[in-house]
Motif scaffolding. Structure first.
Motif, PDB file in Angstrom:
ATOM      1  N   THR A  25      -9.266  48.983 -34.798  1.00  0.00           N
ATOM      2  CA  THR A  25      -8.775  49.681 -36.004  1.00  0.00           C
ATOM      3  C   THR A  25      -8.561  51.161 -35.699  1.00  0.00           C
ATOM      4  O   THR A  25      -7.562  51.755 -36.111  1.00  0.00           O
ATOM      5  CB  THR A  25      -9.767  49.493 -37.178  1.00  0.00           C
ATOM      6  OG1 THR A  25      -9.938  48.089 -37.401  1.00  0.00           O
ATOM      7  CG2 THR A  25      -9.244  50.146 -38.452  1.00  0.00           C
TER       8      THR A  25
ATOM      9  N   GLU B 201     -11.987  37.506 -46.720  1.00  0.00           N
ATOM     10  CA  GLU B 201     -11.614  36.114 -46.962  1.00  0.00           C
ATOM     11  C   GLU B 201     -12.517  35.505 -48.033  1.00  0.00           C
ATOM     12  O   GLU B 201     -13.714  35.795 -48.063  1.00  0.00           O
ATOM     13  CB  GLU B 201     -11.758  35.289 -45.665  1.00  0.00           C
ATOM     14  CG  GLU B 201     -10.713  35.605 -44.620  1.00  0.00           C
ATOM     15  CD  GLU B 201     -10.756  34.636 -43.430  1.00  0.00           C
ATOM     16  OE1 GLU B 201     -11.407  33.578 -43.520  1.00  0.00           O
ATOM     17  OE2 GLU B 201     -10.126  34.971 -42.408  1.00  0.00           O
TER      18      GLU B 201
ATOM     19  N   GLN C 272     -11.775  31.811 -41.176  1.00  0.00           N
ATOM     20  CA  GLN C 272     -13.216  31.936 -40.890  1.00  0.00           C
ATOM     21  C   GLN C 272     -13.987  30.697 -41.365  1.00  0.00           C
ATOM     22  O   GLN C 272     -15.156  30.518 -41.024  1.00  0.00           O
ATOM     23  CB  GLN C 272     -13.778  33.210 -41.533  1.00  0.00           C
ATOM     24  CG  GLN C 272     -13.248  34.477 -40.846  1.00  0.00           C
ATOM     25  CD  GLN C 272     -13.657  35.768 -41.530  1.00  0.00           C
ATOM     26  OE1 GLN C 272     -14.556  35.781 -42.363  1.00  0.00           O
ATOM     27  NE2 GLN C 272     -12.999  36.854 -41.180  1.00  0.00           N
TER      28      GLN C 272
ATOM     29  N   THR D 255     -11.462  32.813 -34.572  1.00  0.00           N
ATOM     30  CA  THR D 255     -11.775  34.198 -34.971  1.00  0.00           C
ATOM     31  C   THR D 255     -13.290  34.406 -35.137  1.00  0.00           C
ATOM     32  O   THR D 255     -13.733  35.535 -35.350  1.00  0.00           O
ATOM     33  CB  THR D 255     -11.081  34.553 -36.309  1.00  0.00           C
ATOM     34  OG1 THR D 255     -11.530  33.645 -37.323  1.00  0.00           O
ATOM     35  CG2 THR D 255      -9.573  34.464 -36.189  1.00  0.00           C
TER      36      THR D 255
ATOM     37  N   THR E 175      -8.453  29.853 -45.057  1.00  0.00           N
ATOM     38  CA  THR E 175      -9.233  31.019 -44.625  1.00  0.00           C
ATOM     39  C   THR E 175      -9.805  30.666 -43.242  1.00  0.00           C
ATOM     40  O   THR E 175     -10.742  29.873 -43.145  1.00  0.00           O
ATOM     41  CB  THR E 175     -10.340  31.335 -45.648  1.00  0.00           C
ATOM     42  OG1 THR E 175     -10.962  30.108 -46.061  1.00  0.00           O
ATOM     43  CG2 THR E 175      -9.767  32.024 -46.873  1.00  0.00           C
TER      44      THR E 175
ATOM     45  N   THR F 231       0.558  42.189 -38.424  1.00  0.00           N
ATOM     46  CA  THR F 231      -0.692  42.616 -37.795  1.00  0.00           C
ATOM     47  C   THR F 231      -0.372  43.561 -36.636  1.00  0.00           C
ATOM     48  O   THR F 231       0.744  43.554 -36.101  1.00  0.00           O
ATOM     49  CB  THR F 231      -1.482  41.423 -37.212  1.00  0.00           C
ATOM     50  OG1 THR F 231      -0.744  40.858 -36.129  1.00  0.00           O
ATOM     51  CG2 THR F 231      -1.763  40.373 -38.271  1.00  0.00           C
TER      52      THR F 231
ATOM     53  N   LEU G 241      -2.064  45.090 -40.851  1.00  0.00           N
ATOM     54  CA  LEU G 241      -3.399  44.507 -40.892  1.00  0.00           C
ATOM     55  C   LEU G 241      -3.940  44.425 -39.470  1.00  0.00           C
ATOM     56  O   LEU G 241      -3.288  43.834 -38.597  1.00  0.00           O
ATOM     57  CB  LEU G 241      -3.337  43.091 -41.492  1.00  0.00           C
ATOM     58  CG  LEU G 241      -4.639  42.279 -41.383  1.00  0.00           C
ATOM     59  CD1 LEU G 241      -5.716  42.852 -42.306  1.00  0.00           C
ATOM     60  CD2 LEU G 241      -4.386  40.806 -41.717  1.00  0.00           C
TER      61      LEU G 241
ATOM     62  N   HIS H  12      -7.993  37.180 -49.773  1.00  0.00           N
ATOM     63  CA  HIS H  12      -7.368  36.205 -48.849  1.00  0.00           C
ATOM     64  C   HIS H  12      -7.869  34.817 -49.228  1.00  0.00           C
ATOM     65  O   HIS H  12      -9.057  34.521 -49.058  1.00  0.00           O
ATOM     66  CB  HIS H  12      -7.754  36.565 -47.405  1.00  0.00           C
ATOM     67  CG  HIS H  12      -7.144  35.677 -46.362  1.00  0.00           C
ATOM     68  ND1 HIS H  12      -7.076  36.038 -45.031  1.00  0.00           N
ATOM     69  CD2 HIS H  12      -6.567  34.450 -46.423  1.00  0.00           C
ATOM     70  CE1 HIS H  12      -6.486  35.085 -44.324  1.00  0.00           C
ATOM     71  NE2 HIS H  12      -6.184  34.093 -45.157  1.00  0.00           N
TER      72      HIS H  12
ATOM     73  N   GLY I  82      -5.924  42.391 -38.017  1.00  0.00           N
ATOM     74  CA  GLY I  82      -6.498  41.093 -38.369  1.00  0.00           C
ATOM     75  C   GLY I  82      -7.554  40.676 -37.362  1.00  0.00           C
ATOM     76  O   GLY I  82      -7.516  41.086 -36.199  1.00  0.00           O
ATOM     77  N   ASP I  83      -8.471  39.805 -37.821  1.00  0.00           N
ATOM     78  CA  ASP I  83      -9.441  39.279 -36.848  1.00  0.00           C
ATOM     79  C   ASP I  83      -8.762  38.233 -35.955  1.00  0.00           C
ATOM     80  O   ASP I  83      -9.370  37.730 -35.003  1.00  0.00           O
ATOM     81  CB  ASP I  83     -10.715  38.748 -37.526  1.00  0.00           C
ATOM     82  CG  ASP I  83     -10.459  37.575 -38.448  1.00  0.00           C
ATOM     83  OD1 ASP I  83      -9.283  37.206 -38.667  1.00  0.00           O
ATOM     84  OD2 ASP I  83     -11.454  37.016 -38.968  1.00  0.00           O
TER      85      ASP I  83
ATOM     86  N   LYS J  45      -9.802  43.706 -45.682  1.00  0.00           N
ATOM     87  CA  LYS J  45      -9.466  42.370 -46.170  1.00  0.00           C
ATOM     88  C   LYS J  45     -10.722  41.511 -46.116  1.00  0.00           C
ATOM     89  O   LYS J  45     -11.470  41.558 -45.136  1.00  0.00           O
ATOM     90  CB  LYS J  45      -8.364  41.729 -45.327  1.00  0.00           C
ATOM     91  CG  LYS J  45      -8.027  40.299 -45.790  1.00  0.00           C
ATOM     92  CD  LYS J  45      -6.753  39.778 -45.186  1.00  0.00           C
ATOM     93  CE  LYS J  45      -6.877  39.283 -43.775  1.00  0.00           C
ATOM     94  NZ  LYS J  45      -7.852  38.191 -43.574  1.00  0.00           N
TER      95      LYS J  45
ATOM     96  N   ASP K 255      -9.574  43.927 -41.159  1.00  0.00           N
ATOM     97  CA  ASP K 255     -10.128  42.630 -41.539  1.00  0.00           C
ATOM     98  C   ASP K 255     -11.637  42.628 -41.355  1.00  0.00           C
ATOM     99  O   ASP K 255     -12.141  43.009 -40.287  1.00  0.00           O
ATOM    100  CB  ASP K 255      -9.508  41.578 -40.604  1.00  0.00           C
ATOM    101  CG  ASP K 255      -9.247  40.260 -41.273  1.00  0.00           C
ATOM    102  OD1 ASP K 255      -9.646  40.092 -42.440  1.00  0.00           O
ATOM    103  OD2 ASP K 255      -8.623  39.401 -40.620  1.00  0.00           O
TER     104      ASP K 255
END
Ligand code: KIV
Length: 267
Positions: free
Chosen positions: A71, A118, A146, A59, A144, A25, A44, A140, A46-47, A116, A86
């Motif tokens: 990003t 989830e 989330q 997250t 996960t 990440t 990534l 993903h 990522g979150d 990405k 993400d």
């Protein structure tokens, strides 16, 4: 330094050729430059950003605007790696139309090359719509984050034969939906190996053993910069958090003593 731009097709070729994919990440331009210099194949945004950079407890509070902001920063420093953003909690999965609109923003407004998402088979319609719209999707499954409230914590998934069967089905559905790779998070190594053998797209493991086609970790975890509890699968390759603390403490001492700035650092 590796210079050939990594694309979705290159990642799939790497699986075929038995070449392992190194992913990490990143959340800012400076780190993205370092990761490219080091030859990482996939970055990534990522979150996980919410926890390691923004200080949220999970997250879940991360917004589209926060993800877009970081990003963009990573895109400014990225050259060779495949850049994946993400989709944060609730940005994907409400309606396929909304998922497509949010995915498109990452490409159009922030310079991402993929998103990405989830989730397993239940995300089929959303993933198909995003891929149809021209945005590559990284799947993903497994743990996960989330779903932390539903799962009751961050726990290893796929521990029963029935759970492994469900994950295998999820992976196959994701492949049919058009994902270019699948993250497998926190699974017993044999389960992740089985899934890896069952799909043609590469699997990228995080806490899923050595049988995956690639590995991803959170940058702040491998650098020793995140003070939270260290998961068993995390390997620390440096103690940058400690080095930062020492450097800052020495600076503060020198400022207070009046030994910085000295002649060498003055005009
Ligand atoms: O948010 C994140 O960083 C992730 C990982 C797969 C590391 O989802």
């Amino acid at each position: 330094m590796k210079t050939d731009k990594v694309t979705t097709t290159r990642l799939i070729e790497m699986k075929r050729a038995g070449e392992r994919i190194a992913a990490l990440t990143a959340y800012d331009c400076c780190s993205a430059r370092v990761l490219n210099e080091a030859g990482v194949d996939m970055i990534l945004v990522g979150d996980s950003l919410g926890m390691v950079v923004l200080g949220y407890p999970t997250t879940l509070p991360v917004t589209m605007e926060e993800m877009l902001h970081h990003t963009r920063a990573v895109a400014r420093g990225n050259t060779r790696a495949m850049l994946v953003a993400d989709m944060p909690f609730m940005a994907a999965g409400v309606t396929p139309g909304e998922t497509v609109r949010n995915a498109g923003r990452f490409v159009k407004e922030a310079g991402a090359e993929a998103v990405k998402i989830e989730g397993g088979a239940e995300m089929r319609d959303h993933i198909e719509a995003v891929v149809r719209a021209g945005v590559p999707v990284l799947g993903h499954i497994g743990l996960t984050p989330q779903d932390v409230l539903v799962l009751g914590g961050y726990k290893v998934q796929g521990k029963s034969p029935a759970a492994v069967r469900r994950l295998l089905n999820d992976a196959r559905v994701l492949e049919e939906s058009g994902v270019f790779a699948i993250v497998l998070e926190c699974l017993p190594a044999p389960a992740a190996s089985k899934i890896t053998r069952a799909v043609r797209v590469p699997t990228i493991g995080i806490g899923a053993g050595a049988g995956c086609d690639g590995q991803i970790l959170v940058l702040h975890d491998i650098l020793g910069m995140y003070p939270g509890r260290k998961a068993r699968f995390v390997k620390r390759y440096a103690e940058i958090g400690g080095a930062m603390r020492d450097a800052v403490a020495r600076y503060a001492i020198e400022v207070r003593k009046g030994t910085y700035p000295d002649k060498e650092h003055s005009y």
